[in-house]
Design an enzyme around this catalytic site. Structure first.
Site, short mmCIF file in Angstrom:
data_model
loop_
_atom_site.label_atom_id
_atom_site.label_comp_id
_atom_site.label_asym_id
_atom_site.label_seq_id
_atom_site.Cartn_x
_atom_site.Cartn_y
_atom_site.Cartn_z
N ASN A 9 0.95 -1.22 -0.06
CA ASN A 9 0.03 -0.07 -0.06
C ASN A 9 0.75 1.33 0.01
O ASN A 9 1.43 1.56 1.18
CB ASN A 9 -0.84 -0.09 1.31
N TRP A 10 1.02 1.96 -1.09
CA TRP A 10 2.04 2.83 -1.32
C TRP A 10 1.32 4.39 -0.56
O TRP A 10 2.25 5.24 -0.68
CB TRP A 10 2.37 3.21 -2.69
N LYS A 11 0.00 4.37 -0.35
CA LYS A 11 -0.53 5.34 0.53
C LYS A 11 -0.32 6.82 -0.44
O LYS A 11 -0.29 6.52 -1.62
CB LYS A 11 0.02 5.71 1.83
N HIS A 95 -9.31 1.00 4.92
CA HIS A 95 -8.01 1.09 5.58
C HIS A 95 -8.16 2.22 6.90
O HIS A 95 -9.14 3.20 6.77
CB HIS A 95 -7.12 1.71 4.74
N GLU A 97 -6.50 4.28 7.88
CA GLU A 97 -6.34 5.97 7.72
C GLU A 97 -7.70 6.44 6.90
O GLU A 97 -7.89 7.68 7.47
CB GLU A 97 -5.13 6.25 6.81
N GLU A 167 -5.39 -5.36 10.34
CA GLU A 167 -4.49 -4.22 10.72
C GLU A 167 -4.61 -3.42 12.12
O GLU A 167 -5.59 -2.67 12.02
CB GLU A 167 -4.20 -3.32 9.56
N GLY A 173 2.55 1.99 10.91
CA GLY A 173 3.64 3.05 10.90
C GLY A 173 4.14 3.28 11.94
O GLY A 173 4.70 4.49 12.27
N SER A 213 3.49 -2.22 10.31
CA SER A 213 4.91 -2.70 10.61
C SER A 213 5.40 -3.91 10.13
O SER A 213 6.42 -4.35 10.97
CB SER A 213 5.27 -2.13 11.95
N GLY A 234 2.97 -1.28 4.25
CA GLY A 234 2.92 0.27 3.78
C GLY A 234 4.48 0.71 3.74
O GLY A 234 5.14 0.53 2.61
N GLY A 235 4.94 1.01 5.00
CA GLY A 235 6.43 1.76 4.60
C GLY A 235 7.25 1.03 3.83
O GLY A 235 8.07 1.37 3.02
P1 PGA Z 1 2.88 0.02 7.76
O1 PGA Z 1 1.45 0.24 7.06
O2 PGA Z 1 3.45 -1.31 6.94
O3 PGA Z 1 3.76 1.20 7.30
O4 PGA Z 1 2.68 -0.17 9.29
C1 PGA Z 1 0.53 -0.87 6.85
C2 PGA Z 1 -0.71 -0.39 6.11
O5 PGA Z 1 -1.11 0.91 6.67
O6 PGA Z 1 -1.24 -1.10 5.49
#
Ligand code: PGA
Length: 250
Positions: A9-11, A95, A97, A167, A173, A213, A234-235
């Protein structure tokens, strides 16, 4: 056997050129024989280009969101049909967020789920408890309610188009990962919850990803758990080497 999946997920990261370069890097280093499905989710402006770039490769492309309406006066929004029309067949919904910063409720998510299914988009449906829920011992209840209120309205046959992503919000994150035991405990609970509503064959066949993470150095341990079928990253999905090390860990 359930499909193993690693999705990046590149956000809101990577402009057009950067998306192109990251995709190129992933394509050039990816083990094409791996049985794991590999999905990347660039931002809307780069979906068309990345979908073209990955055509006839092992890499699949997902959108990060959609609007629930077919079309109309919704300035700035993107419909399921528009996503399909640029060659993308998967969408991430729910998600944390989106839930936290854009006010997405379970009720709204049922509409987004319907829009995705109507347009033949596969869904990666995200959910997970906040830290306060876990501290107060309500994490199972919260997760069960997110499933029941957000996606348990679909018919059993529609589950072939759904992947779940657990998640825990406190792990996204933050560098804080759920322990492999915590992940397994929750994934097992999720599968049993699906079993109660839809029966064993649906419960056994749905892939449940863990997100929060995940990094190259902790992926193997988390993915070794029997009910963890891969990850939503994510990251660590923003660097090809890290992302592919996680793919290899499955
Ligand atoms: P993260 O994000 O790996 O940076 O914790 C995961 C996500 O939000 O899908």
């Amino acid at each position: 056997m359930r499909t193993k999946i690693v999705a990046g997920n590149w956000k809101m990261n990577k402009n057009l050129q950067e998306s192109h370069n990251l995709t190129l890097d992933i394509l050039s280093k990816l083990n094409a024989n791996s049985a794991t499905r590999v999905i990347i989710a660039p931002t809307f402006t780069n979906l068309h280009a990345v979908a073209n770039q990955t055509k006839n490769t092992k890499v699949e492309v997902a959108a990060q969101n959609l609007h629930q309406a077919d079309n109309g006066a919704f300035t700035g929004e993107i419909s399921a049909d528009m996503i399909k029309s640029v060659g993308v067949n998967i969408v991430i919904l729910g998600h944390s967020e989106r839930r936290a910063y854009f006010g997405e409720t379970d009720e709204l998510l049922t509409q987004k789920v319907n829009a995705a299914l109507t347009n033949d988009l596969e869904i990666i449906f995200c959910f997970g408890e906040e830290l306060k829920d876990r501290k107060s011992g309500k994490h199972f209840e919260v997760v069960e309610n997110q499933l029941k209120n957000g996606i348990f309205h679909i018919e059993a046959a529609a589950w072939k188009s759904v992947v779940l992503a657990y998640e825990p919000v406190w792990a996204i994150g933050t560098g804080e990962t759920a322990s492999p035991e915590q992940a397994q405990e929750m994934h097992d609970f999720i599968r049993k919850t699906i079993n109660r509503k839809y029966g064993k064959s649906v419960a056994d066949s749905v892939s449940i990803l863990y997100g929060g993470s995940v990094k190259p150095d902790n992926a193997k341990e988390i993915f070794s758990k029997p009910d963890v079928d891969g990850g939503l990253i994510g990251g660590a999905s923003l660097k090809a080497d890290d992302f592919l090390a996680i793919v290899d860990a499955v």
